[in-house]
Design an enzyme around this catalytic site. Structure first.
Site, PDB file in Angstrom:
ATOM      1  N   HIS A 149     -13.471 -35.990   9.085  1.00  0.00           N
ATOM      2  CA  HIS A 149     -12.127 -35.811   8.529  1.00  0.00           C
ATOM      3  C   HIS A 149     -11.040 -35.973   9.579  1.00  0.00           C
ATOM      4  O   HIS A 149     -11.296 -35.902  10.787  1.00  0.00           O
ATOM      5  CB  HIS A 149     -11.993 -34.422   7.903  1.00  0.00           C
ATOM      6  CG  HIS A 149     -12.607 -34.323   6.538  1.00  0.00           C
ATOM      7  ND1 HIS A 149     -13.935 -34.074   6.345  1.00  0.00           N
ATOM      8  CD2 HIS A 149     -12.060 -34.465   5.300  1.00  0.00           C
ATOM      9  CE1 HIS A 149     -14.199 -34.054   5.051  1.00  0.00           C
ATOM     10  NE2 HIS A 149     -13.083 -34.287   4.392  1.00  0.00           N
ATOM     11  N   LYS A 159      -7.244 -31.011   9.343  1.00  0.00           N
ATOM     12  CA  LYS A 159      -7.973 -30.189   8.367  1.00  0.00           C
ATOM     13  C   LYS A 159      -8.253 -28.808   8.960  1.00  0.00           C
ATOM     14  O   LYS A 159      -8.753 -28.700  10.078  1.00  0.00           O
ATOM     15  CB  LYS A 159      -9.281 -30.897   7.988  1.00  0.00           C
ATOM     16  CG  LYS A 159     -10.065 -30.192   6.900  1.00  0.00           C
ATOM     17  CD  LYS A 159     -11.162 -31.077   6.329  1.00  0.00           C
ATOM     18  CE  LYS A 159     -12.012 -30.346   5.308  1.00  0.00           C
ATOM     19  NZ  LYS A 159     -11.236 -29.784   4.192  1.00  0.00           N
TER      20      LYS A 159
END
Ligand code: NDP
Ligand SMILES: O=C(O)C1=N[C@H](C(=O)O)C[C@H](O)C1
Length: 250
Positions: free
Chosen positions: A136, A140
């Site tokens: 990711h 995040k």
């Protein structure tokens, strides 16, 4: 008939994209954009019938309880849910004052991810080894991803149902945690890398063979058809629905 929609977390990466998708969708009307500090009450919700929550794991459950109390159906994309927090939402929806309200929570609204999770659960029983790698963007806040937790949990259930034991692993020393998180016996590895959006690879191994299942969301546009579908459908469902797959004819 038009569905009036409020977006909670509207200033965020997902929330702002959802606001645009709601504005662009036929039959949906964006009536409220809420973010940190906005009360989830009638004054701020602008007559919305459905709320969409893309906030942060620490606050999403409290938001959903408040939104049910405010008389809305709720679509949730925020991660961090557990079996206990799901149970509390189910209990809330069973109270007489919440009659007719429904909530849909999905760890991932992208079709490719929903399919990857389904394929992984189907494949899990046929392989000795199974691990999950999620990758990711570095903004995040939670790890491992909600998608990875859901993927591993479903794979573990399938393995248990098939009578499989633990995956082979001779590791005796791992002082740095290099083998990753272990979710229901499945190792899950989280990568955070500038340039990425949301990606997951499920690797399954047998003697002499490997199956790799991979999903890539290169853009948050990938989540929007699923979110819009959920907004349209949540009002016709009962109680708590977990996962977009419940709305798809897969
Ligand atoms: N289900 C799915 O398909 C997807 C799920 N996600 C999940 O969605 C969530 C949001 O992701 P992302 O948009 O990238 O995160 P962002 O941090 O970009 O957005 C979160 C937003 O929520 C705001 N916020 C924080 N607390 C509250 C509160 N109490 N009330 C209202 N708003 C609040 C934040 O404000 P501030 O920044 O000021 O704190 C921010 O604007 C994450 O859990 C992520 O994992 C993401 C992509 C797809
Ligand atoms: O934070 C994100 O970006 C994402 N979060 C969700 C998750 O944790 O699974 C869904 C997707 O992976 C993007």
């Amino acid at each position: 008939m038009t569905i009036r929609v409020a977006v909670v977390g509207a200033a965020g990466r997902m929330g702002s994209t959802v606001c645009q998708a709601v504005e662009d969708a036929e039959g949906l009307e964006l009536v409220a954009r809420l973010d940190v500090g906005d009360a989830l009450d009638a004054e701020h919700l602008g007559g919305a019938q459905v709320a969409v929550d893309f906030t942060v794991p620490d606050v999403t459950e409290a938001n959903v309880h408040a939104l049910i109390d405010a008389g809305l159906d709720v679509v949730v994309g925020t991660t961090g849910w557990t079996s206990e927090s799901y149970d509390r939402i189910r209990e809330h929806l069973e109270r007489p004052e919440a009659s007719g309200r429904s909530v849909l929570i999905a760890p991932n609204f992208a079709l490719s991810a929903v399919l990857a999770m389904g394929f992984a659960a189907k494949a899990a029983r046929y392989f000795e080894s199974a691990e999950v790698i999620e990758l990711h963007h570095p903004g995040k806040v939670d790890a491992p991803s909600g998608t990875a937790v859901a993927t591993a949990t479903a794979m573990a259930a399938a393995r248990e149902q098939a009578g499989l034991g633990p995956s082979p692993d001779a590791t005796e020393q791992d002082p740095h945690g290099a083998r990753g998180a272990v979710i229901e016996g499945i190792h899950v590895h989280a990568v955070r890398l500038r340039g990425l959006t949301a990606h997951e690879e499920i690797v399954l191994g047998n003697p002499g063979e490997q199956l790799t299942i991979r999903t890539d969301s290169f853009d948050r546009a990938s989540f929007m058809p699923g979110v819009v579908l959920a907004v349209r459908e949540v009002g016709s469902r009962q109680g708590l629905t977990i996962g977009l797959e419940a709305l798809l004819d897969l």
